[in-house]
Design a protein around this motif. Structure first.
Motif, mmCIF file in Angstrom:
data_model
loop_
_atom_site.group_PDB
_atom_site.id
_atom_site.type_symbol
_atom_site.label_atom_id
_atom_site.label_comp_id
_atom_site.label_asym_id
_atom_site.label_seq_id
_atom_site.Cartn_x
_atom_site.Cartn_y
_atom_site.Cartn_z
ATOM 1 N N THR A 285 15.967 56.766 33.767
ATOM 2 C CA THR A 285 15.337 57.334 32.576
ATOM 3 C C THR A 285 15.621 58.836 32.453
ATOM 4 O OG1 THR A 285 13.589 55.756 33.027
ATOM 5 C CG2 THR A 285 13.172 57.371 31.280
ATOM 6 N N ALA A 286 16.246 59.229 31.347
ATOM 7 C CA ALA A 286 16.511 60.656 31.106
ATOM 8 C C ALA A 286 15.244 61.326 30.563
ATOM 9 C CB ALA A 286 17.654 60.793 30.110
ATOM 10 N N GLY A 287 15.167 62.648 30.690
ATOM 11 C CA GLY A 287 14.050 63.407 30.109
ATOM 12 C C GLY A 287 12.746 63.275 30.863
ATOM 13 N N LYS A 288 12.819 62.735 32.091
ATOM 14 C CA LYS A 288 11.591 62.499 32.868
ATOM 15 C C LYS A 288 10.905 63.790 33.313
ATOM 16 C CE LYS A 288 9.488 59.096 34.448
ATOM 17 N NZ LYS A 288 9.158 58.073 35.335
ATOM 18 N N ASP A 289 11.730 64.807 33.626
ATOM 19 C CA ASP A 289 11.160 66.056 34.161
ATOM 20 C C ASP A 289 10.215 66.695 33.148
ATOM 21 O OD1 ASP A 289 12.624 65.669 36.414
ATOM 22 O OD2 ASP A 289 14.247 67.020 35.865
ATOM 23 N N LEU A 290 10.613 66.603 31.875
ATOM 24 C CA LEU A 290 9.803 67.219 30.810
ATOM 25 C C LEU A 290 8.497 66.447 30.626
ATOM 26 C CD1 LEU A 290 10.915 69.684 29.345
ATOM 27 C CD2 LEU A 290 11.266 68.252 27.334
ATOM 28 N N THR A 291 8.630 65.088 30.574
ATOM 29 C CA THR A 291 7.417 64.288 30.328
ATOM 30 C C THR A 291 6.448 64.351 31.518
ATOM 31 O OG1 THR A 291 8.701 62.349 30.973
ATOM 32 C CG2 THR A 291 8.314 62.620 28.637
ATOM 33 N N SER A 292 7.003 64.486 32.745
ATOM 34 C CA SER A 292 6.080 64.568 33.892
ATOM 35 C C SER A 292 5.735 66.027 34.227
ATOM 36 C CB SER A 292 6.652 63.838 35.103
ATOM 37 O OG SER A 292 7.897 64.374 35.434
ATOM 38 N N LYS A 293 6.117 66.948 33.321
ATOM 39 C CA LYS A 293 5.786 68.391 33.462
ATOM 40 C C LYS A 293 6.203 68.950 34.822
ATOM 41 C CE LYS A 293 1.882 68.649 30.246
ATOM 42 N NZ LYS A 293 1.293 67.315 30.099
ATOM 43 N N LYS A 294 7.429 68.634 35.214
ATOM 44 C CA LYS A 294 7.933 69.119 36.496
ATOM 45 C C LYS A 294 8.547 70.500 36.336
ATOM 46 C CE LYS A 294 8.971 65.360 39.581
ATOM 47 N NZ LYS A 294 9.948 64.440 40.078
ATOM 48 N N SER A 295 8.379 71.364 37.352
ATOM 49 C CA SER A 295 9.126 72.615 37.360
ATOM 50 C C SER A 295 10.565 72.283 37.742
ATOM 51 C CB SER A 295 8.551 73.581 38.392
ATOM 52 O OG SER A 295 7.254 73.947 38.031
ATOM 53 N N THR A 296 11.501 72.798 36.966
ATOM 54 C CA THR A 296 12.921 72.534 37.245
ATOM 55 C C THR A 296 13.689 73.850 37.076
ATOM 56 O OG1 THR A 296 13.372 72.096 34.928
ATOM 57 C CG2 THR A 296 12.783 70.181 36.274
ATOM 58 N N TYR A 297 14.954 73.848 37.464
ATOM 59 C CA TYR A 297 15.750 75.068 37.269
ATOM 60 C C TYR A 297 15.835 75.453 35.791
ATOM 61 C CZ TYR A 297 16.651 75.195 42.172
ATOM 62 O OH TYR A 297 16.460 75.299 43.521
ATOM 63 N N PRO A 298 16.085 74.497 34.876
ATOM 64 C CA PRO A 298 16.110 74.902 33.461
ATOM 65 C C PRO A 298 14.758 75.428 32.973
ATOM 66 C CG PRO A 298 17.243 72.816 33.748
ATOM 67 C CD PRO A 298 16.575 73.116 35.059
ATOM 68 N N SER A 299 13.647 74.970 33.582
ATOM 69 C CA SER A 299 12.352 75.488 33.125
ATOM 70 C C SER A 299 12.179 76.948 33.556
ATOM 71 C CB SER A 299 11.187 74.618 33.605
ATOM 72 O OG SER A 299 10.969 74.783 34.990
ATOM 73 N N PHE A 300 12.906 77.379 34.569
ATOM 74 C CA PHE A 300 12.875 78.797 34.980
ATOM 75 C C PHE A 300 13.923 79.624 34.254
ATOM 76 C CE2 PHE A 300 10.511 77.246 38.630
ATOM 77 C CZ PHE A 300 9.632 78.290 38.873
ATOM 78 N N TYR A 301 15.135 79.086 34.190
ATOM 79 C CA TYR A 301 16.274 79.912 33.743
ATOM 80 C C TYR A 301 16.852 79.499 32.392
ATOM 81 C CZ TYR A 301 16.266 81.240 38.692
ATOM 82 O OH TYR A 301 15.898 81.681 39.940
ATOM 83 N N GLY A 302 16.361 78.417 31.790
ATOM 84 C CA GLY A 302 16.991 77.895 30.574
ATOM 85 C C GLY A 302 18.297 77.195 30.934
ATOM 86 N N ILE A 303 18.901 76.517 29.956
ATOM 87 C CA ILE A 303 20.104 75.732 30.271
ATOM 88 C C ILE A 303 21.276 76.649 30.643
ATOM 89 C CG2 ILE A 303 21.828 74.125 29.323
ATOM 90 C CD1 ILE A 303 19.660 72.640 27.959
ATOM 91 N N GLU A 304 21.494 77.699 29.866
ATOM 92 C CA GLU A 304 22.636 78.588 30.147
ATOM 93 C C GLU A 304 22.460 79.297 31.482
ATOM 94 O OE1 GLU A 304 25.752 78.846 29.216
ATOM 95 O OE2 GLU A 304 25.085 77.092 28.089
ATOM 96 N N GLY A 305 21.235 79.800 31.726
ATOM 97 C CA GLY A 305 20.933 80.484 32.989
ATOM 98 C C GLY A 305 21.140 79.543 34.168
ATOM 99 N N THR A 306 20.798 78.275 33.988
ATOM 100 C CA THR A 306 20.948 77.295 35.082
ATOM 101 C C THR A 306 22.431 77.018 35.330
ATOM 102 O OG1 THR A 306 18.832 76.332 34.465
ATOM 103 C CG2 THR A 306 20.238 74.992 35.870
#
Ligand code: GRG
Length: 292
Positions: A234-255
């Motif tokens: 399942t894609a998009g799981k990190d967002l729905t489960s409110k997980k901290s991820t690298y993109p949540s810190f740095y955005g897609i380009e920063g990651t």
């Protein structure tokens, strides 16, 4: 990367053949258990960790025969972790490797037991390896046990952090344990079996540590940018489960920039090894450019 593609195809085939011999057939009693084990193991994973064992081992001159059981044992541990990670009490997912997760296809109790028996089988696989001496087997067993425990630590830390804003240091700690430890032992075991020198083992450990981080960074990116169909989970799981991820810190380009930095760290570690490390370099780019 034709060479790497061929290497992956060859290593995937021979590891599958080895796993097929090591894992009881689905006629073996209790049938339901071994059907479940086979359902999850032979579901078309990338076999990245066994490929890493073979690539590092061969780089340092080990015979394939000495590497195959350890490579297969690590895939068993990896598959057990995926089965348990998908359970309702954890990620509660119904799709893995493009098919129904083990507990959906069978039931929760069977999925728990399939993971448990895979873990036991992994250690037995190394203990009974007739191609390796006792000392190496003890070292591999101890390191694999330590890495499997670190993976569990990482999983607990990950669950504890769900829905919370955690620090980037904590995020890195979670991933070095949850994802990195098994990738690290995959590379180290290849070097240990090949009897690499202390300096070589040190360089390989640093390489694998960067590779593990890169694997997680790209996993976080794929969760946002890729479809469920391509990922086979399942894609998009990190967002729905409110997980901290690298993109949540740095955005897609920063990651993506971070991924490039970690890629260079991995390559720099390889440059300290006086062997032909092309295949190991290609593995870094494979992780960076992977689509699933
Ligand atoms: C439940 C003990 C326990 C541990 C779970 C590995 C893990 C720890 C959880 C999996 C969740 C996850 C998405 C982790 C991120 C990186 C990862 C391990 C991805 C899956 O590995 P791949 O992409 O999968 O190599 P395939 O199917 O190709 O083998």
């Amino acid at each position: 990367m034709k060479e790497l593609k061929e290497f992956f195809e060859d290593s995937g085939r021979i590891v599958d053949e080895t796993l097929d011999k090591l894992i009881p057939s689905d006629n073996f009693e209790p049938k339901r258990l071994y059907e479940a084990v086979r359902w999850s193991v032979f579901a078309g994973g990338k076999r990245f960790r066994p490929a890493l064992v073979l690539a590092v081992g061969k780089t340092f001159g080990a015979d394939e025969a000495k590497l195959l059981r350890t490579a297969s044992a690590i895939e068993m541990i990896h598959t057990y972790s995926l089965i348990h990670d998908d359970l309702p009490a954890m990620d509660n997912d119904d799709l893995r490797r493009g098919r129904a997760t083990c507990h959906v296809k069978f039931d929760e109790a069977t999925a728990i037991l399939a993971g448990d028996v895979l873990q036991s089988m992994a250690f037995r696989t190394i203990a009974e390896d007739e191609n390796l001496g006792a000392e190496i087997k003890v070292k591999l067993t101890a390191e694999l046990a330590d890495s499997a425990a670190k993976m569990v630590d990482g999983q607990q830390l990950d669950l504890d952090g769900e829905g919370k804003r955690i620090s980037i240091e904590n995020l890195e700690k979670i991933h070095r344990n949850k994802t990195g430890a098994i990738i690290c032992i995959s590379a180290r075991s290849g070097a240990i079996i090949a009897d690499a020198s202390e300096n070589e083992l040190d360089a390989i450990t640093k390489y694998a540590s960067s590779l593990g981080l890169l694997f997680q960074i790209t996993d976080d990116l794929l969760d946002i940018t890729q479809t469920t169909e391509v990922l086979g989970k399942t894609a998009g799981k990190d967002l729905t489960s409110k997980k901290s991820t690298y993109p949540s810190f740095y955005g897609i380009e920063g990651t993506r920039k971070l991924a490039e930095k970690v890629r260079l760290e991995a390559i720099n570690s390889l440059n300290k090894i006086e062997k032909d490390t092309r295949i190991l370099k290609d593995l870094v780019d494979f992780i960076l450019e992977r689509k699933k």
